[in-house]
Design a protein around this motif. Structure first.
Motif, PDB file in Angstrom:
ATOM      1  N   GLU A   1       0.833  -1.200   0.000  1.00 28.66           N
ATOM      2  CA  GLU A   1       0.000   0.000   0.000  1.00 28.66           C
ATOM      3  C   GLU A   1       0.868   1.250   0.000  1.00 28.66           C
ATOM      4  O   GLU A   1       1.877   1.323   0.697  1.00 28.66           O
ATOM      5  CB  GLU A   1      -0.907   0.006   1.233  1.00 28.66           C
ATOM      6  CG  GLU A   1      -1.891   1.159   1.246  1.00 28.66           C
ATOM      7  CD  GLU A   1      -2.836   1.107   2.431  1.00 28.66           C
ATOM      8  OE1 GLU A   1      -3.644   2.027   2.560  1.00 28.66           O
ATOM      9  OE2 GLU A   1      -2.768   0.145   3.215  1.00 28.66           O
ATOM     10  N   ASN A   2       0.493   2.219  -0.822  1.00 31.65           N
ATOM     11  CA  ASN A   2       1.175   3.506  -0.987  1.00 31.65           C
ATOM     12  C   ASN A   2       2.528   3.412  -1.678  1.00 31.65           C
ATOM     13  O   ASN A   2       3.233   4.422  -1.785  1.00 31.65           O
ATOM     14  CB  ASN A   2       1.314   4.251   0.355  1.00 31.65           C
ATOM     15  CG  ASN A   2      -0.031   4.616   0.928  1.00 31.65           C
ATOM     16  OD1 ASN A   2      -0.926   5.038   0.193  1.00 31.65           O
ATOM     17  ND2 ASN A   2      -0.195   4.450   2.228  1.00 31.65           N
ATOM     18  N   GLU A   3       2.917   2.248  -2.114  1.00 28.15           N
ATOM     19  CA  GLU A   3       4.166   2.112  -2.859  1.00 28.15           C
ATOM     20  C   GLU A   3       4.013   2.838  -4.191  1.00 28.15           C
ATOM     21  O   GLU A   3       2.930   2.870  -4.782  1.00 28.15           O
ATOM     22  CB  GLU A   3       4.475   0.635  -3.088  1.00 28.15           C
ATOM     23  CG  GLU A   3       5.821   0.385  -3.688  1.00 28.15           C
ATOM     24  CD  GLU A   3       6.188  -1.095  -3.660  1.00 28.15           C
ATOM     25  OE1 GLU A   3       7.148  -1.430  -4.347  1.00 28.15           O
ATOM     26  OE2 GLU A   3       5.517  -1.884  -2.970  1.00 28.15           O
ATOM     27  N   ILE A   4       5.082   3.418  -4.661  1.00 26.61           N
ATOM     28  CA  ILE A   4       5.066   4.162  -5.917  1.00 26.61           C
ATOM     29  C   ILE A   4       6.071   3.533  -6.879  1.00 26.61           C
ATOM     30  O   ILE A   4       7.218   3.286  -6.511  1.00 26.61           O
ATOM     31  CB  ILE A   4       5.425   5.646  -5.690  1.00 26.61           C
ATOM     32  CG1 ILE A   4       4.339   6.309  -4.834  1.00 26.61           C
ATOM     33  CG2 ILE A   4       5.605   6.375  -7.013  1.00 26.61           C
ATOM     34  CD1 ILE A   4       4.684   7.714  -4.388  1.00 26.61           C
ATOM     35  N   ILE A   5       5.602   3.297  -8.082  1.00 25.86           N
ATOM     36  CA  ILE A   5       6.523   2.922  -9.163  1.00 25.86           C
ATOM     37  C   ILE A   5       6.748   4.205  -9.935  1.00 25.86           C
ATOM     38  O   ILE A   5       5.813   4.791 -10.495  1.00 25.86           O
ATOM     39  CB  ILE A   5       5.926   1.826 -10.054  1.00 25.86           C
ATOM     40  CG1 ILE A   5       5.718   0.564  -9.230  1.00 25.86           C
ATOM     41  CG2 ILE A   5       6.825   1.567 -11.258  1.00 25.86           C
ATOM     42  CD1 ILE A   5       5.020  -0.554  -9.965  1.00 25.86           C
ATOM     43  N   ARG A   6       7.981   4.668  -9.911  1.00 21.08           N
ATOM     44  CA  ARG A   6       8.295   5.975 -10.509  1.00 21.08           C
ATOM     45  C   ARG A   6       7.882   6.045 -11.966  1.00 21.08           C
ATOM     46  O   ARG A   6       7.944   5.051 -12.697  1.00 21.08           O
ATOM     47  CB  ARG A   6       9.794   6.246 -10.393  1.00 21.08           C
ATOM     48  CG  ARG A   6      10.263   6.393  -8.972  1.00 21.08           C
ATOM     49  CD  ARG A   6      11.720   6.827  -8.836  1.00 21.08           C
ATOM     50  NE  ARG A   6      12.503   6.730 -10.051  1.00 21.08           N
ATOM     51  CZ  ARG A   6      13.659   6.094 -10.152  1.00 21.08           C
ATOM     52  NH1 ARG A   6      14.184   5.508  -9.123  1.00 21.08           N
ATOM     53  NH2 ARG A   6      14.311   6.079 -11.288  1.00 21.08           N
ATOM     54  N   ALA A   7       7.451   7.235 -12.388  1.00 24.95           N
ATOM     55  CA  ALA A   7       7.070   7.463 -13.778  1.00 24.95           C
ATOM     56  C   ALA A   7       8.251   7.136 -14.685  1.00 24.95           C
ATOM     57  O   ALA A   7       9.384   7.522 -14.407  1.00 24.95           O
ATOM     58  CB  ALA A   7       6.645   8.924 -13.968  1.00 24.95           C
ATOM     59  N   HIS A   8       7.978   6.401 -15.720  1.00 22.81           N
ATOM     60  CA  HIS A   8       9.033   6.030 -16.665  1.00 22.81           C
ATOM     61  C   HIS A   8       8.391   5.717 -18.005  1.00 22.81           C
ATOM     62  O   HIS A   8       7.170   5.596 -18.115  1.00 22.81           O
ATOM     63  CB  HIS A   8       9.842   4.834 -16.146  1.00 22.81           C
ATOM     64  CG  HIS A   8       9.059   3.565 -16.042  1.00 22.81           C
ATOM     65  ND1 HIS A   8       8.131   3.324 -15.046  1.00 22.81           N
ATOM     66  CD2 HIS A   8       9.047   2.462 -16.825  1.00 22.81           C
ATOM     67  CE1 HIS A   8       7.605   2.135 -15.201  1.00 22.81           C
ATOM     68  NE2 HIS A   8       8.144   1.578 -16.292  1.00 22.81           N
ATOM     69  N   LYS A   9       9.208   5.614 -19.034  1.00 27.78           N
ATOM     70  CA  LYS A   9       8.712   5.209 -20.346  1.00 27.78           C
ATOM     71  C   LYS A   9       9.711   4.249 -20.961  1.00 27.78           C
ATOM     72  O   LYS A   9      10.860   4.159 -20.540  1.00 27.78           O
ATOM     73  CB  LYS A   9       8.483   6.419 -21.248  1.00 27.78           C
ATOM     74  CG  LYS A   9       9.728   7.204 -21.591  1.00 27.78           C
ATOM     75  CD  LYS A   9       9.379   8.393 -22.469  1.00 27.78           C
ATOM     76  CE  LYS A   9      10.617   9.196 -22.794  1.00 27.78           C
ATOM     77  NZ  LYS A   9      10.276  10.322 -23.678  1.00 27.78           N
TER      78      LYS A   9
END
Length: 134
Positions: A46-54
């Motif tokens: 919960e609340n973990e973030i996968i950083r924005a990437h492409k």
């Protein structure tokens, strides 16, 4: 994780069956790096973030369609075939199980009402392949 190798060419990995039974693993890469289809199991908190990437464009030659199937609901029997079209084994897949096929063949039989699955393939998808085993 169950790795299924060819009986014709014993060093050739054909299929992987995965059931996420160890929830303490944060990430488990399921497929070898050299395969076209890359599959990983992620256990996210919960609340973990996968950083924005492409994902940037990269020239690649794909010479075989590889596929994974993840059971979301219900159960499915999967028959797995060798490169000579002979059946190797069968497994009953249930919710959260995954089968990955690199080479060889497979057949699915739905065992429950309203089964839901995700299917992933290397593309482009050009329609149903007419090369049936049975």
């Amino acid at each position: 994780m169950i790795k299924i190798y060819s009986q014709v060419k014993p060093d050739l990995l054909l299929h992987i069956i995965y059931h996420p039974d160890n929830k303490n693993i944060r990430r488990q890469d399921l497929t070898p790096e050299e395969e076209f289809l890359q599959v990983a199991f992620l256990h996210l908190k919960e609340n973990e973030i996968i950083r924005a990437h492409k994902h940037t464009e990269k020239l690649a030659t794909i010479n075989i369609t590889q596929e994974s199937l993840i059971v979301i609901k219900g159960s499915i029997n999967v028959s797995l075939f060798d490169i000579d079209d002979q059946i190797i084994t069968e497994y009953k897949l249930k919710q959260s199980d995954c089968v990955i096929t690199f080479r060889g063949g497979h057949k699915y039989q739905v065992l429950s009402t309203d089964a839901l699955v995700y299917e992933h393939k290397t593309g482009p998808y050009l329609g149903v392949d007419k090369k049936m085993i049975e």
